[in-house]
Design a protein around this motif. Structure first.
Motif, short mmCIF file in Angstrom:
data_model
loop_
_atom_site.label_atom_id
_atom_site.label_comp_id
_atom_site.label_asym_id
_atom_site.label_seq_id
_atom_site.Cartn_x
_atom_site.Cartn_y
_atom_site.Cartn_z
N LEU A 7 0.84 -1.20 0.00
CA LEU A 7 0.00 0.00 0.00
C LEU A 7 0.87 1.25 0.00
O LEU A 7 0.58 2.23 -0.69
N SER A 10 2.33 1.72 -3.44
CA SER A 10 1.33 2.21 -4.39
C SER A 10 1.00 3.67 -4.11
O SER A 10 0.86 4.47 -5.04
N ALA A 11 0.93 4.05 -2.84
CA ALA A 11 0.63 5.45 -2.52
C ALA A 11 1.74 6.35 -3.01
O ALA A 11 1.48 7.44 -3.55
N VAL A 41 -2.75 2.04 -8.95
CA VAL A 41 -4.02 1.38 -8.63
C VAL A 41 -3.90 -0.12 -8.82
O VAL A 41 -4.40 -0.91 -8.01
N ASN A 44 -2.21 -1.72 -5.93
CA ASN A 44 -3.15 -1.75 -4.81
C ASN A 44 -4.12 -2.92 -4.94
O ASN A 44 -4.30 -3.70 -4.00
N LEU A 45 -4.71 -3.02 -6.13
CA LEU A 45 -5.72 -4.07 -6.32
C LEU A 45 -5.11 -5.45 -6.19
O LEU A 45 -5.70 -6.35 -5.57
N PHE A 48 -4.42 -6.17 -2.49
CA PHE A 48 -5.66 -6.47 -1.76
C PHE A 48 -6.21 -7.83 -2.16
O PHE A 48 -6.71 -8.59 -1.32
N SER A 49 -6.11 -8.11 -3.46
CA SER A 49 -6.64 -9.37 -3.96
C SER A 49 -5.92 -10.55 -3.31
O SER A 49 -6.54 -11.53 -2.90
N GLY A 57 -10.18 -8.51 -7.60
CA GLY A 57 -9.23 -7.43 -7.85
C GLY A 57 -8.35 -7.69 -9.04
O GLY A 57 -8.07 -6.80 -9.83
N PHE B 171 -8.31 4.90 -7.79
CA PHE B 171 -7.55 4.77 -6.55
C PHE B 171 -8.49 4.67 -5.36
O PHE B 171 -8.31 3.84 -4.46
N SER B 174 -9.98 1.27 -5.34
CA SER B 174 -9.14 0.17 -4.86
C SER B 174 -9.18 0.09 -3.33
O SER B 174 -9.16 -1.01 -2.77
N TYR B 177 -12.41 -1.53 -2.44
CA TYR B 177 -12.29 -2.97 -2.67
C TYR B 177 -11.51 -3.62 -1.53
O TYR B 177 -11.90 -4.69 -1.02
#
Lengths: 99, 475
Positions: A7, A10-11, A41, A44-45, A48-49, A57, B171, B174, B177
């Protein structure tokens, strides 16, 4: 590596991309910065996935990549159309409407 | 399996027709490209008739990721109106500029498929795919006049800011999600119901996502692209762009807040009421200072998005119904006005769309001026016309759900708006013409503007019939 690492990565990438769009004036660089934001993004996805153990995701990433490709085609075509009329890729010179 | 296909039947039909349109474009001769547009009108009417819902059903498809119901149909109806009017109104303009190509109509047609998916989405991935289908088509339409620097600029600005806004949208998405583990509206609602909105990540995600959607409806403070894009794009494309994507984004927002954010009503109502106030006020105040009518209508488009947001904020059935009615009415009056502006040809030194071009038009072209007068009065919200009824229902919805202050701000704003709409009619009827201005009225655009004017009057005089229709469709 934990979810937090992804995270944070990605940020950071998203922030770099956002800064790029807002600060740089070259249209192609701005466009590349947008792609950077989209890839943030994606990270991130994917993270999370994996973390949630759900595939949704990762399917979404395919959506985003497909759309990004279509967007690139249209965007570069627009830049070429502009370049034929006025040989510049500087966003600050796009001021024919006083806006 | 069959249910899945039935749930996307209208979109499927539109896709097939769109592919046929491409073939027609190839077959059609160089001088008969307008035929593509007319075939498009025929196809969209067929698709509309084929997808009339028989008695209030909801068909969920693909594991509940999208739904075809009355609400989707109502918005499909709005898109069809926008397509028909802008096609009829664009032929003469495009022919005169030498850019009458079949692509214009095909791209418009395909953009409608994206909008339909947006409105019928009950899953964020479908919403995103539809939104991008719409947005990419719109970039092309904005930059359609390749030889014109303004059009290039308009397309590029729209493209950069559109891509930027969808990145922000994604963003936020996400994070949602990650928090809820799903992109389905229902699951998001359940998660918020269970855990509330206390987590920082979900708050950030929601705000970024709604901001991304607010970009699409050009709500202040996410509006900065709108005036330039609307001014630079070819005028018929502007007419289409101010109506259809806005309607689609409104429909998508309503469905999203209706289902997914239902447990957090107070929070998003606050968010959207702030946006509504800013949007209405800013759009109207800046429009006051404009001397270019096309640019003025661009700002007025911003302020109309604010009125529609009042319907979203009021969060009751009447509000959602009145949004559908308002977008329909707005389609008639705005595309009609843009059609007339697109035909104005100033043989003097100033731009065609300057307000001075309208001086003395009332004597020279009485019918066209009367139509323009009807559109302007309707946009301003003068009682016997459709625009008034649209605003009336929206403000009623706001009062009904107890947010009277927002309705009052809306009414004050529509009073301010009268000034700049009336200014056009004053120029038309009470000023002597300084420049040699022609209105290049040919049959197609004449029919388009007359149909629009006729419907503006009819909806204004018999609003209850149309409202009943919408009420029947959106329950």
């Amino acid at each position: 590596m934990t979810l937090q690492h992804y995270l944070a990565l990605s940020a950071i990438i998203f922030s770099i991309g956002m800064t790029g769009v807002l600060v740089r004036r070259n249209l192609i660089v701005m466009f590349m910065s947008v792609e950077l934001m989209l890839n943030a993004v994606n990270i991130n996805l994917a993270a999370f996935s994996k973390y949630l153990n759900a595939l949704g995701g990762q399917v979404f990433i395919v959506f985003i990549m497909a759309v990004a490709a279509a967007e690139a085609a249209v965007g570069l075509a627009l830049i070429i159309a502009l370049f034929k009329n006025r040989p510049t890729v500087n966003a600050d010179e796009l001021n024919t409407m006083n806006g | 399996m069959v249910e899945n296909l039935v749930s996307i039947m209208p979109e499927l039909l539109m896709t097939i027709f769109g592919l046929i349109l491409i073939v027609i474009d190839v077959i059609a001769g160089k001088n008969s490209k307008s035929g593509v547009g007319y075939f498009g009108i025929f196809f969209i009417i067929v698709a509309l008739l084929a997808s009339i819902p028989v008695g209030g059903f909801k068909i969920f498809g693909f594991g509940g990721t999208l739904v075809w119901d009355m609400y989707s149909f109502a918005f499909f109806f709005v898109f069809a109106i926008a397509y028909i009017l802008s096609t009829l109104g664009s032929v003469d303009y495009l022919r005169e500029r030498g850019i009458l190509k079949g692509e214009f109509y095909t791209i418009m047609f395909f953009s409608i498929i994206g909008m339909m998916f947006m409105v019928s989405a009950t899953d964020l991935s479908v919403l995103y795919a539809g939104m991008e289908t719409m947005a990419i088509s719109m970039y092309i339409l904005a930059g359609f006049e390749k030889g014109n620097l303004k059009s290039n600029e308009s397309g590029l600005k729209y493209f950069i800011i559109g891509a930027f806004s969808s990145a922000i949208f994604l963003f936020g998405l996400s994070y949602i999600y990650g928090y809820t583990g799903s992109t389905k509206y229902v699951d998001i609602a359940n998660m918020i119901q269970a855990n509330g909105l206390n987590n920082f990540n979900i708050k950030l995600g929601m705000v970024m996502m709604l901001a991304g959607l607010a970009f699409k409806i050009s709500a202040v403070p996410f509006h900065m692209w709108a005036p330039d894009v609307y001014t630079g794009a070819p005028t018929p494309a502007t007419g289409f762009m101010t109506v259809a994507p806005k309607a689609a984004a409104m429909g998508a927002i309503v469905r999203f807040v209706w289902i997914a954010l239902e447990p957090a009503a107070a929070q998003w109502q606050l968010f959207f009421s702030i946006l509504a106030v800013l949007t209405m006020t800013y759009g109207n105040l800046v429009a006051l200072a404009q001397n270019n009518v096309k640019r003025m209508l661009a700002y007025s488009a911003i302020s109309h998005a604010g009125y529609m947001l009042i319907g979203v904020v009021s969060a009751n059935e009447l509000g959602y119904q009145s949004i559908a009615l308002y977008t329909m009415i707005y389609g008639f009056m705005n595309i009609g006005a843009f059609t007339i502006i697109s035909l104005l040809k100033n043989n003097g030194v100033i731009e065609n769309e300057r307000i001075e071009s309208f001086a003395g038009l009332g004597k020279k072209y009485p019918v066209v001026s009367l139509a323009m007068l009807i559109f302007m009065f309707s946009l301003a919200g003068i009682p016997p016309l459709a625009g008034f009824m649209g605003k009336f229902y929206i403000f009623t919805a706001a009062v009904k759900s107890g947010i009277i202050w927002l309705a009052i701000i809306g009414v004050i704003n529509s009073v301010i708006a009268c000034y700049y709409y009336m200014r056009v009619t004053i120029f038309m009827y009470f000023k002597e013409s300084e420049y040699d201005v022609d209105v290049n009225m040919k049959p197609a655009s004449f029919i388009a503007s007359m149909i629009a004017a006729l419907f503006v009057i009819i909806i204004g005089v018999f609003p209850s019939f149309f409202m009943d229709l919408v009420k029947y469709m959106i329950v």
